[in-house]
Enzyme design. Sequence first.
Site, short mmCIF file in Angstrom:
data_model
loop_
_atom_site.label_atom_id
_atom_site.label_comp_id
_atom_site.label_asym_id
_atom_site.label_seq_id
_atom_site.Cartn_x
_atom_site.Cartn_y
_atom_site.Cartn_z
N GLU A 26 0.86 -1.18 0.00
CA GLU A 26 0.00 0.00 0.00
C GLU A 26 0.90 1.23 0.00
OE1 GLU A 26 -3.11 0.21 2.91
OE2 GLU A 26 -3.84 -1.80 2.43
N HIS A 80 -4.16 6.90 0.23
CA HIS A 80 -3.47 5.61 0.29
C HIS A 80 -4.13 4.66 -0.71
CE1 HIS A 80 -6.73 4.35 3.03
NE2 HIS A 80 -6.35 3.11 2.82
N ASP A 93 -8.83 1.02 8.41
CA ASP A 93 -8.82 2.43 8.00
C ASP A 93 -9.73 3.25 8.92
OD1 ASP A 93 -7.18 1.85 5.81
OD2 ASP A 93 -8.85 1.75 4.40
#
Length: 128
Positions: A26, A80, A93
Amino acid sequence: MSQVLYVPRRLLEETRAHLDREVPKEGVGLWAGRREVERVIPLPNAHPEPRVGYLAEPVALLRALREMEKEGLTLLAIYHSHPKGPAFPSPTDIREARWRVPYVIFGTDGVRAFLLPEGREIPVVLLP
């Protein structure tokens, strides 16, 4: 805080190019500007498992925030990627959201922005 993110197409593509270079990890970075995104600031991902999570490296993050302040720019969003998933906030998240700016997620199905932890979607408007 803006309820709409305005981003020039070239800066969206610059962001996408950064995140493509990070695959299979990521990627993470900042969008800075005044009324619209003016700068893309890639940051190192310091997460212990970067294939499934992101954590902006703290020293690089602090340096970027100071540089933005010197230039008169505001943090407009944190971006992201989800290299193997949708552009939708994961439970992690949501749980780890700390900043009161939109979180922009680049997924396999496109780009979306959210205010977290509440999960309200924010429009991303492309500028020429």
